[in-house]
Design an enzyme around this catalytic site. Structure first.
Site, PDB file in Angstrom:
ATOM      1  N   HIS A   1       0.826  -1.565  -0.329  1.00  7.84           N
ATOM      2  CA  HIS A   1      -0.488   0.079   0.295  1.00  7.84           C
ATOM      3  C   HIS A   1       0.961   1.102  -0.184  1.00  7.84           C
ATOM      4  CE1 HIS A   1      -3.232   2.732   0.940  1.00  7.84           C
ATOM      5  NE2 HIS A   1      -3.839   2.102   0.907  1.00  7.84           N
TER       6      HIS A   1
ATOM      7  N   ASP B   1      -7.756  -5.218  -0.383  1.00  4.34           N
ATOM      8  CA  ASP B   1      -8.512  -5.958  -1.473  1.00  4.34           C
ATOM      9  C   ASP B   1      -8.011  -7.642  -1.099  1.00  4.34           C
ATOM     10  OD1 ASP B   1      -7.388  -3.645  -3.295  1.00  4.34           O
ATOM     11  OD2 ASP B   1      -9.313  -4.446  -3.059  1.00  4.34           O
TER      12      ASP B   1
HETATM   13  C1  SDX Z   1      -6.249   0.488  -2.778  1.00  2.00           C
HETATM   14  O1  SDX Z   1      -4.438   4.201  -1.943  1.00  2.00           O
HETATM   15  C2  SDX Z   1      -5.448   3.770  -1.264  1.00  2.00           C
HETATM   16  O2  SDX Z   1      -5.794   3.647  -0.567  1.00  2.00           O
HETATM   17  C3  SDX Z   1      -6.020   2.300  -1.766  1.00  2.00           C
HETATM   18  C4  SDX Z   1      -7.073   1.374  -1.286  1.00  2.00           C
HETATM   19  C5  SDX Z   1      -8.128   2.845  -1.118  1.00  2.00           C
HETATM   20  O3  SDX Z   1      -9.269   2.336   0.564  1.00  2.00           O
HETATM   21  O4  SDX Z   1      -8.715   3.535  -2.417  1.00  2.00           O
HETATM   22  O5  SDX Z   1      -6.432   1.375  -0.083  1.00  2.00           O
HETATM   23  C6  SDX Z   1      -7.272   0.985  -2.129  1.00  2.00           C
HETATM   24  O6  SDX Z   1      -5.737   0.397  -3.840  1.00  2.00           O
HETATM   25  C7  SDX Z   1      -5.290  -1.235  -2.188  1.00  2.00           C
HETATM   26  C8  SDX Z   1      -4.074  -1.279  -3.027  1.00  2.00           C
HETATM   27  C9  SDX Z   1      -4.253  -2.536  -3.846  1.00  2.00           C
HETATM   28  N1  SDX Z   1      -3.469  -2.924  -4.982  1.00  2.00           N
HETATM   29  C10 SDX Z   1      -2.804  -4.159  -5.461  1.00  2.00           C
HETATM   30  O7  SDX Z   1      -3.198  -5.083  -4.101  1.00  2.00           O
HETATM   31  C11 SDX Z   1      -2.185  -4.087  -5.820  1.00  2.00           C
HETATM   32  C12 SDX Z   1      -1.088  -4.787  -5.582  1.00  2.00           C
HETATM   33  N2  SDX Z   1      -0.011  -3.628  -4.795  1.00  2.00           N
HETATM   34  C13 SDX Z   1       1.190  -2.961  -5.606  1.00  2.00           C
HETATM   35  O8  SDX Z   1       0.789  -2.899  -7.413  1.00  2.00           O
HETATM   36  C14 SDX Z   1       1.425  -1.390  -4.663  1.00  2.00           C
HETATM   37  O9  SDX Z   1       1.953  -2.159  -3.491  1.00  2.00           O
HETATM   38  C15 SDX Z   1       0.381  -0.508  -5.236  1.00  2.00           C
HETATM   39  C16 SDX Z   1      -0.183  -0.506  -6.040  1.00  2.00           C
HETATM   40  C17 SDX Z   1      -0.307  -0.826  -4.303  1.00  2.00           C
HETATM   41  C18 SDX Z   1       1.581   0.466  -3.690  1.00  2.00           C
HETATM   42  O10 SDX Z   1       2.206   0.908  -4.907  1.00  2.00           O
HETATM   43  P1  SDX Z   1       3.553   2.026  -4.502  1.00  2.00           P
HETATM   44  O11 SDX Z   1       3.104   2.544  -3.386  1.00  2.00           O
HETATM   45  O12 SDX Z   1       4.091   2.600  -5.642  1.00  2.00           O
HETATM   46  O13 SDX Z   1       4.995   0.980  -4.098  1.00  2.00           O
HETATM   47  P2  SDX Z   1       5.327   0.640  -4.763  1.00  2.00           P
HETATM   48  O14 SDX Z   1       5.394   0.457  -6.052  1.00  2.00           O
HETATM   49  O15 SDX Z   1       6.579   1.904  -4.116  1.00  2.00           O
HETATM   50  O16 SDX Z   1       6.790  -0.412  -3.979  1.00  2.00           O
HETATM   51  C19 SDX Z   1       7.947  -0.315  -3.015  1.00  2.00           C
HETATM   52  C20 SDX Z   1       8.452  -1.825  -3.037  1.00  2.00           C
HETATM   53  C21 SDX Z   1       9.238  -1.971  -4.638  1.00  2.00           C
HETATM   54  O17 SDX Z   1       9.954  -2.688  -4.462  1.00  2.00           O
HETATM   55  P3  SDX Z   1      11.639  -1.900  -4.328  1.00  2.00           P
HETATM   56  O18 SDX Z   1      11.757  -1.183  -6.035  1.00  2.00           O
HETATM   57  O19 SDX Z   1      11.597  -0.962  -3.832  1.00  2.00           O
HETATM   58  O20 SDX Z   1      12.759  -3.304  -4.153  1.00  2.00           O
HETATM   59  O21 SDX Z   1       7.592  -2.874  -2.853  1.00  2.00           O
HETATM   60  C22 SDX Z   1       7.270  -3.852  -3.775  1.00  2.00           C
HETATM   61  C23 SDX Z   1       7.927  -2.890  -4.882  1.00  2.00           C
HETATM   62  O22 SDX Z   1       8.318  -3.681  -6.254  1.00  2.00           O
HETATM   63  N3  SDX Z   1       5.926  -3.986  -4.125  1.00  2.00           N
HETATM   64  C24 SDX Z   1       5.506  -5.750  -4.379  1.00  2.00           C
HETATM   65  C25 SDX Z   1       4.276  -5.266  -3.832  1.00  2.00           C
HETATM   66  N4  SDX Z   1       3.633  -3.575  -3.791  1.00  2.00           N
HETATM   67  C26 SDX Z   1       4.866  -3.636  -3.665  1.00  2.00           C
HETATM   68  N5  SDX Z   1       6.080  -6.530  -4.366  1.00  2.00           N
HETATM   69  C27 SDX Z   1       5.391  -7.271  -5.141  1.00  2.00           C
HETATM   70  N6  SDX Z   1       4.098  -7.261  -5.067  1.00  2.00           N
HETATM   71  C28 SDX Z   1       3.273  -6.379  -4.122  1.00  2.00           C
HETATM   72  N7  SDX Z   1       2.382  -6.067  -3.842  1.00  2.00           N
END
Ligand code: SDX
Length: 431
Positions: free
Chosen positions: A308, A366
């Site tokens: 998140h 989710d």
């Molecule tokens: C919702 O914003 C809100 O409030 C949203 C929400 C709401 O109520 O409105 O809470 C609802 O959208 C919840 C999120 C649902 N999405 C997912 O579950 C999809 C999977 N999650 C990811 O795509 C991700 O965690 C996000 C999109 C939710 C957040 O993305 P960010 O903040 O841009 O995080 P990031 O990509 O910068 O991640 C930081 C690190 C990265 O690794 P490094 O580059 O530092 O090595 O964490 C890794 C990412 O690759 N990472 C994950 C991951 N989420 C982040 N690696 C594997 N699996 C994941 N799910």
């Protein structure tokens, strides 16, 4: 907001700029950079708005480190335990918990706007039978402004309130019609004697051939899920609604834009993607390879329902939904859903893995919600639609807050341009 200031200085020229600091009731203070470009000729650069406060708001507060979520100051756990979704909708829109007579009046106003114009029926039937319900929702909600010319002055508080009631009231009817179109069953009209969640379940699952009554476990579960999904500060879809509304666009078009943004798998589309992921993993033995894929930088796969932007602790909503999962599966007499067992094991393994621990990746709202929707008989194509129904209250609350602000102006971000410098046209014969 109380102000003090922050000095920005350029070491090369020694010039200094004083930036006001605004402090809210809770949370991080903000640097006011509204005059930065005028005073320094520079923009800030923050793709994804990781460190940017786009507005001031008094609706929802999140502490991502502590896993705290407050609606108008009330902890989400207490609202989930004591309130109905309509009561929470009143709170989000009006800022205070309703007195009995206020709740009765609010519920009556919502109930009397649940029907949609009969001409919309042909709109639904024009979609392919297998159109994704979110595609239908985007189109149908956007088309509402074609029917309600009587209250589209976004600067009139009475028009705003009427549009708010219409959106909150009609979104379940439109959602149910999207589902019925998908399965080839006749649309079911709303009933004014039913509560918000019971009405939705009846419009989705009843058929003319036999009586239908939603069971209490399903109604209670839906009520809780809608409260937990109702609002979440300046997330992608809420920010989309705000930016659309900043130009003075009508609320139906703005909420349709919010629905489109919510549909993305990185946002509200994740609940549907979690079920596909769990089904693809299939067995506990297969969890390891999927965790490895999620950690592999060369693999675009991410663990859906994990991570998140704000929560670097357990999403309080995910914890509550996991509890409801147990209650729903027990209450519906389902044999423990194998996907739920798999989800619990996947969470356990991931949270012991250094990659997830180091990046503070926890289950989000989710991760478990789809398990409940599935147990209620709702198909995965409708999971994000359910999210949109609940979030419409939050979108409308932010729209009303923003449009009531006399300082409201059109949102128009700038950019860091890295394209070609000026160059002259080259004729076809010289390319
Ligand atoms: C919702 O914003 C809100 O409030 C949203 C929400 C709401 O109520 O409105 O809470 C609802 O959208 C919840 C999120 C649902 N999405 C997912 O579950 C999809 C999977 N999650 C990811 O795509 C991700 O965690 C996000 C999109 C939710 C957040 O993305 P960010 O903040 O841009 O995080 P990031 O990509 O910068 O991640 C930081 C690190 C990265 O690794 P490094 O580059 O530092 O090595 O964490 C890794 C990412 O690759 N990472 C994950 C991951 N989420 C982040 N690696 C594997 N699996 C994941 N799910």
């Amino acid at each position: 907001m109380t102000d003090d200031s922050y000095i920005l200085s350029d070491p090369k020229t020694g010039t200094q700029v004083e930036l006001p600091v605004h402090r809210g009731t809770l949370g991080a203070p903000t640097l006011d950079i509204s005059n930065l470009y005028r005073d320094t000729g520079m923009f800030t650069y923050d793709p994804g708005f990781v460190s940017t406060a786009s507005c001031h708001s008094s609706i929802t507060y999140i502490d991502g480190d502590e896993g705290v979520l407050l609606y108008r100051g009330y902890p989400i756990e207490q609202l989930a335990e004591h309130c109905s979704f309509i009561e929470v909708s009143y709170l989000l829109l009006n800022g205070e918990l309703p007195k009995p007579e206020q709740l009765t009046a609010f519920r009556s106003k919502i109930v009397h706007h649940t029907m949609v114009n009969e001409q919309m029926k042909s709109f639904f039937t024009a979609f392919r039978y297998d159109a994704h319900p979110m595609a239908i929702m985007v189109g149908a909600v956007g088309s509402l402004s074609a029917f309600y010319h009587d209250a589209l002055d976004v600067h009139d508080p009475e028009h705003r309130e009427l549009s708010a009631y219409r959106l909150i009231a009609k979104i379940p009817t439109i959602a149910a019609a999207s589902y019925k179109h998908n399965i080839g069953e006749p649309f079911v009209y709303p009933r004014n004697d039913l509560g918000y969640c019971a009405n939705l379940l009846r419009m989705m699952f009843s058929v003319p051939a036999e009586p239908y009554e939603a069971n209490d476990v399903s109604v209670r579960a839906l009520n809780l899920l809608f409260i937990l999904h109702a609002d979440h500060e300046q997330n992608a879809s809420t920010s989309t609604v705000r930016l659309s509304a900043s130009s003075g666009a009508n609320p139906y078009a703005c909420v349709a834009a919010g629905i489109a943004s919510l549909w993305g798998p990185a946002h509200g589309g994740a609940n549907e993607a979690v079920l596909s992921m769990l089904s693809e993993i299939g067995t506990v033995d297969n969890i390891g390879p999927f965790i490895d894929k999620a950690k592999d930088k060369d693999d675009p796969f991410r663990l859906m329902g994990f991570g998140h932007r704000v929560y670097k602790n357990y999403d309080p909503r995910a914890a509550l939904i996991r509890t409801i999962c147990h209650e729903v599966l027990d209450g519906l007499g389902d044999d423990a859903d194998p996907l739920f067992e798999l989800a619990l094991k996947l969470e356990e393994i991931a949270l012991q893995d250094e990659y997830f621990i180091e990046r503070k990746l926890y289950p989000n709202v989710d991760f478990y919600s789809g398990i409940i929707y599935k147990a209620l008989g709702i198909p995965s194509s409708m999971f994000t639609v359910m999210f949109a129904i609940a979030r419409t209250t939050g979108w409308v609350a932010h729209w009303m807050e923003m449009m009531a602000d006399p300082g409201q102006r059109i949102g128009r971000p700038r950019q860091l341009y890295d394209g070609s410098a000026r160059r002259d046209f080259v004729g076809m014969d010289k390319r």
